[in-house]
Each structure stands twice: as structure tokens, then as C-alpha cells.
Enzyme design. Structure first.
Site, PDB file in Angstrom:
ATOM      1  CE  LYS A 292      32.671  40.807  37.783  1.00 52.42           C
ATOM      2  NZ  LYS A 292      32.589  40.000  39.007  1.00 52.42           N
ATOM      3  NE  ARG A 366      36.797  30.282  39.651  1.00 54.46           N
ATOM      4  CZ  ARG A 366      36.017  30.324  40.728  1.00 54.46           C
ATOM      5  NH1 ARG A 366      35.506  29.226  41.230  1.00 54.46           N
ATOM      6  NH2 ARG A 366      35.775  31.464  41.323  1.00 54.46           N
TER       7      ARG A 366
HETATM    8  N1  BES Z   1      37.165  39.349  39.021  1.00 52.25           N
HETATM    9  C1  BES Z   1      36.237  38.728  39.894  1.00 52.25           C
HETATM   10  C2  BES Z   1      36.687  38.731  41.351  1.00 52.25           C
HETATM   11  C3  BES Z   1      36.853  40.059  42.026  1.00 52.25           C
HETATM   12  C4  BES Z   1      35.874  40.532  42.876  1.00 52.25           C
HETATM   13  C5  BES Z   1      38.007  40.775  41.893  1.00 52.25           C
HETATM   14  C6  BES Z   1      36.034  41.735  43.530  1.00 52.25           C
HETATM   15  C7  BES Z   1      38.172  41.987  42.545  1.00 52.25           C
HETATM   16  C8  BES Z   1      37.187  42.461  43.375  1.00 52.25           C
HETATM   17  C9  BES Z   1      36.019  37.271  39.490  1.00 52.25           C
HETATM   18  O1  BES Z   1      36.190  36.981  38.152  1.00 52.25           O
HETATM   19  C10 BES Z   1      34.639  36.908  39.862  1.00 52.25           C
HETATM   20  O2  BES Z   1      33.747  37.548  39.373  1.00 52.25           O
HETATM   21  N2  BES Z   1      34.460  35.922  40.719  1.00 52.25           N
HETATM   22  C11 BES Z   1      33.177  35.505  41.180  1.00 52.25           C
HETATM   23  C12 BES Z   1      33.176  34.018  41.226  1.00 52.25           C
HETATM   24  C13 BES Z   1      31.828  33.420  41.505  1.00 52.25           C
HETATM   25  C14 BES Z   1      30.918  33.605  40.315  1.00 52.25           C
HETATM   26  C15 BES Z   1      31.985  31.965  41.809  1.00 52.25           C
HETATM   27  C16 BES Z   1      32.954  36.084  42.571  1.00 52.25           C
HETATM   28  O3  BES Z   1      33.900  36.116  43.349  1.00 52.25           O
HETATM   29  O4  BES Z   1      31.846  36.515  42.848  1.00 52.25           O
HETATM   30 ZN    ZN Z   2      34.437  37.256  36.960  1.00 51.21          ZN
END
Ligand code: BES
Ligand code: ZN
Ligand code: ZN
Length: 511
Positions: A292, A366
Site C-alpha cells: 500500500k 477474502r
Molecule cells: N483492508 C483493506 C480494505 C480497507 C480499505 C479497509 C480502507 C479499511 C479502509 C483491504 O485488504 C484492501 O486493501 N482491499 C483492496 C482490494 C483491492 C486490491 C482489490 C482495496 O480495497 O483497495
Molecule cells: Zn489489503
């Protein structure tokens, strides 16, 4: 010293008001054209106080919800309050659980400002609707206790405690139904404490809460509240073939684990297959190799808010009781880049037997939940509810006003939404059109773990749905509501404990 012990006592007394010197009497004020204090409380005050109060009421008090004003009574004698605290309740026609929670929270915050240790509080009946006594009693305790949650655990001030607030004792006065009010306050206390447990866990930094520390916390909560608790360690997960949770944990020096809590209903136990609550417990989400951006990454310590909600709810359910067996499953892992980490393009074998091509390691929730819900199914759950900070797409869709909800049982979704409405939490339904499945087809494995940017919240949920078979299943995405940047009387900045009270209310069927 940071002290976890609660020091507030709430008593309920039936009869006319009685005071000791140095106490503060709360006088509820309704917002009307001429803001008023109920005649029956007025009458019990000395004449000079009544006169002074009439002047104050006529000079700018509005009775607006949450308004607070402190008035010294002067010349108070032995059995008279030395201070009055006017508390605005808003319009009588708007008086409900949510208004009561806010008024109670505002009162608790005022106690801190004015350094009030002990108050006498006439029960906050709406003048007309006495039937709401239970709901109002629950909300009163919730408002006070939710507002006392102190997030500053790691400040080294000497008087730092898990709860802030000046109150040590609240005496609630009522002319009737004292036993109903007593029970309601106890229930509200349990629900708020369960929520605060979840907040405390989700606010813990990643270095203070690894998967195994989360397991230790769960063990302690289970022991205290009479739940069974089993920890499936990494070797156990290997033996069971849980390739999803293992893959996510593989980049970290802190191994993953699955936490299984069980609540057994008294006499009905075993007669019906259990309900399973499954929580995403990523103790820190760096994104893994698909790392990230660093801005705001610190917030990802809360990526176990779903797990925290399950733990809080299980504690609340154990204390309040329920007439069905319930299993709480927490998938705990730390998502880190590392020498052994999962890589984009890797294929994993899940507990259910399906294979997943991982095209983005940041879509890890997931993967752990695929194993979590499949494990719930192997324990013959009748209904599965998973709760997770799953997608940024849920934040884009609904912001911080509602959790996204979807699943295979309209009935469970409806009941959950009703439970949420009663406790002041919103769940908004997302459609699971079969056409979305196209988006996460893989050329080399059964599915991919990402379905692209379009409908990202829905495809993420549907991927979890691939692992529940025919079981009734509902998925809750709390990414937008698990954390707040805006403080209120009920809620400091940080973890909200969203879902705890709805899940408790859902399980208990509420009225
Ligand atoms: N933990 C994050 C989602 C999240 C985002 C939680 C903001 C709380 C606040 C999750 O694991 C994630 O990073 N999801 C990605 C998925 C994508 C790579 C398909 C996302 O939502 O960007
Ligand atoms: Zn994530
Ligand atoms: Zn995540």
C-alpha cells in the site's frame, strides 16, 4: 498506570428524590416553545430554587438535545442538592433510543468538565410513551458507558484509566418500573462494554496486537465470560489445508492462527445447528508484496475490526444469554511483504478445496475469510455471518454512514438491518448479480482474488460467497464505518466498535 477496572456504579431507586449534600441533581429539559422541567421534579425542590430555576429557564435555555447547564443552588440544606444540571432532551416527539444515547453521552462528558462525581438522575421518560422504558434504559447506560471509553491507553499520565469521566455513582430515580429499568441498564452496560472491548482491540497498534496476542486476548475474554476457546495454530492450519489464511500470513514473522469461540445455549444446546460469526482479523495490512502507499497506512492496524466485533459480540452474548448455539471464528494474520510472502500470480489451495489465483496480495481479507467461512460450514453452521473491513470500494460507495451488506438469505439480511435500526447502526444492501462472476474468472485456477475496480465491494463479497456452499450466508463490509476521524460525545477518533451491538441484538432477537 493504565487501569482496566470500571469505577462507575449505577443505582436505581424507586420513590421520591432523596439527596445528600454535595450531590448534583440532573433536571431534564424538553425543547418546547417555553422549555420546561417536569412539574413532578420541580415540586420536590425548595421554593427559592424553583424561583431561580424559572428565571434560568426563561433566559435562553433551549432544551436542545445535549444542551447542558450547571447551576449552583446556594443555601442548600442537608437534604437538598447543592447543584443542578440542566440537560436538554430535544423535542418530546423525537425522543427515542438514539436521542437518549446522545443526551446521556453529553451528560457524561459534562461530568468531566464540571468535575461531578455523583449525580441523581430522574429517569428520562418521555411524558407520553411509558411503554419505551426498556429501550430508554438500555440507551441511557449505553450512552454513558460508550462516552467513557478512553483511547489514550499509551499515555503515561499517572491517572490514566480505560474509562474516562468523572462519575463514580449515578442514582437513577423513578416512580415506577424500577425492576424493568434496572434490567435495561444492566443490558445496556453489557452492550456498551462489549463495544468498548472491540474498540480497544481495533485501536491497538500492530506491534501490540499480533495474531497470537489477539488469540491470547480472546482466550482471556472467553475465560472471563464462560465461552469455550480453541486456537488453531499454524501447524494445525497446515494439517487442515487452510491455504488461504496461511498464504496471507506467510510474509510475516508473526504466524497466523484461527480462533474458535463457542457459546452453548443452556437447555436448547445442540438441538439446532449453530450460527457462525466469522471476523477478518488482519492485525496489520501493509498490502503485502502489492504494498500500500505509505500515506495513511497506519490506519491499517484496524484491519481486524471485524474480528474485534465478533469478539465483542461473543462476550456480550455470553453475558446476556441466547437461545441458540453460536460459534465465533476469527481469522488472524499479519499481511506483510517478506522473503516467504505470497506473490502476485501465486495460486493457493483453500480449505474448501477450491484454488485461487492471487493477482493482488492486498486483497487478502477474502483469502482468510474463504477459509473462515468454509471452516464454519465444516462445523455444520446453519447460518454464517462474516464481518470484515474488506474493501476501499465500500468506503467509496457508502462513506462512513452505513456498512455494506449482501448474501444468500434475504431473511437474515432483513433481520440484521432491523436489529441495526434498533441500535443505531445502518446496513445497506448490495446486489449480487451473477454477471459479476465474470470479473473474477481465472485462466489457470478456479477463481482470481480480484475482480477489478468496477463493483469492487460486491465482487469481494461474492468471492467469499464462493466458499459457503448452500449455507445461508451474509457478508458485512465495515471498511467505511469501523474507524472515524471525527469525534463525538459517544465516540472518540479511532475504532468505533461498529457491528457489536447489532450482532448482539440480532442474536437475541430484540423487541
Ligand atoms: N483492508 C483493506 C480494505 C480497507 C480499505 C479497509 C480502507 C479499511 C479502509 C483491504 O485488504 C484492501 O486493501 N482491499 C483492496 C482490494 C483491492 C486490491 C482489490 C482495496 O480495497 O483497495
Ligand atoms: Zn489489503
Ligand atoms: Zn485488509
Amino acid at each position: 498506570m493504565y487501569d482496566e477496572e470500571r469505577t462507575l456504579e449505577i443505582c436505581v431507586e424507586e420513590g421520591t428524590l432523596e439527596f445528600h449534600q454535595d450531590t448534583t441533581l440532573v433536571l431534564p429539559v424538553w425543547q418546547k416553545e417555553n422549555p420546561t422541567v417536569s412539574e413532578r421534579w420541580m415540586q420536590q425542590l425548595p421554593a427559592h430554587v424553583q424561583r431561580a430555576l424559572a428565571d434560568v429557564l426563561a433566559s435562553g435555555v433551549t432544551g436542545e438535545l445535549g444542551e447542558v447547564m450547571l447551576i449552583p443552588t446556594f443555601l442548600a440544606e442537608g437534604n437538598q442538592p447543592s447543584r443542578l444540571l440542566l440537560l436538554g432532551l430535544g423535542k418530546p416527539t423525537d425522543w427515542d433510543a438514539s436521542a437518549c444515547r446522545r443526551a446521556a453521552a453529553s451528560l457524561a462528558k459534562a461530568s468531566q468538565r464540571y468535575r461531578v462525581k455523583e449525580i441523581h438522575l430522574p429517569f428520562l421518560y418521555p411524558d407520553a410513551q411509558l411503554s419505551d422504558t426498556r429501550v430508554i434504559g438500555v440507551a441511557l447506560a449505553e450512552g454513558i458507558l460508550l462516552s467513557r471509553y478512553n483511547p489514550s491507553k499509551y499515555k503515561t499520565d499517572k491517572d490514566n484509566t480505560a474509562e474516562s469521566g468523572f462519575f463514580e455513582r449515578i442514582t437513577v430515580w423513578t416512580e415506577q418500573q424500577a425492576s424493568v429499568i434496572r434490567a435495561a441498564i444492566d443490558e445496556g452496560t453489557v452492550r456498551a462494554e462489549a463495544t468498548n472491548v472491540a474498540r480497544r482491540l481495533a485501536n491497538e497498534p500492530g506491534n501490540m496486537l499480533t495474531p497470537y496476542i489477539l488469540a491470547e486476548r480472546a482466550t482471556a475474554i472467553a475465560e472471563k465470560s464462560g465461552l469455550d476457546c480453541e486456537i488453531l495454530s499454524a501447524p494445525e492450519l497446515e494439517r487442515l489445508g487452510m491455504g488461504g489464511i496461511l498464504a496471507v500470513g506467510s510474509g510475516s514473522d508473526n504466524p497466523p492462527c484461527m480462533i474458535v469461540l463457542r457459546y452453548r445455549a443452556g437447555k436448547g444446546s445442540g438441538s439446532e445447528p449453530p450460527l457462525a460469526l466469522v471476523g477478518k482479523g488482519i492485525t496489520f495490512d501493509t498490502g503485502g508484496i502489492s504494498i500500500k502507499p505509505s500515506d495513511g497506512m497506519e490506519e491499517m492496524k484496524m484491519d481486524m475490526a471485524g474480528a474485534a466485533a465478533v469478539l465483542g459480540a461473543m462476550q456480550g452474548i455470553a453475558r446476556l444469554g441466547a437461545d441458540r448455539d453460536i460459534i465465533g471464528i476469527i481469522c488472524a494474520a499479519e499481511n506483510m511483504p517478506g522473503g516467504k510472502a505470497l506473490k502476485p500470480g501465486d495460486v493457493i489451495h483453500t480449505f474448501a478445496g477450491k484454488t485461487i489465483e492471487v493477482t493482488n496480495t492486498d486483497a487478502e481479507g477474502r483469502l482468510v475469510l474463504a477459509d473462515g467461512v468454509a471452516y464454519a460450514r465444516s462445523l455444520s453452521a446453519k447460518t454464517i455471518i462474516d464481518i470484515a473491513t474488506l474493501t476501499g470500494a465500500a468506503v467509496i460507495a457508502l462513506g462512513s454512514q452505513a456498512a455494506a451488506v449482501m448474501g444468500t438469505s434475504e431473511k437474515v439480511i432483513e433481520r440484521l438491518r432491523e436489529a441495526g435500526a434498533r441500535v443505531g447502526e445502518r446496513f445497506w444492501p448490495m446486489p449480487m448479480y451473477p454477471e459479476y462472476k465474470e470479473q473474477y474468472k481465472s485462466h489457470i485456477a478456479d477463481i482470481k482474488n480480484v475482480g477489478g475496480r468496477e463493483a469492487g465491494c460486491i465482487t469481494a463479497g461474492m468471492i467469499i460467497g464462493e466458499f459457503v456452499g448452500e449455507t445461508d450466508w451474509v457478508h458485512i463490509d465495515i471498511a467505511g464505518v469501523a474507524w472515524t476521524k471525527k469525534a463525538s460525545d459517544l465516540q472518540p477518533v479511532g475504532a468505533t466498535g461498529f457491528g457489536v451491538r447489532s450482532l448482539i441484538e440480532f442474536v437475541r432477537g430484540g423487541t
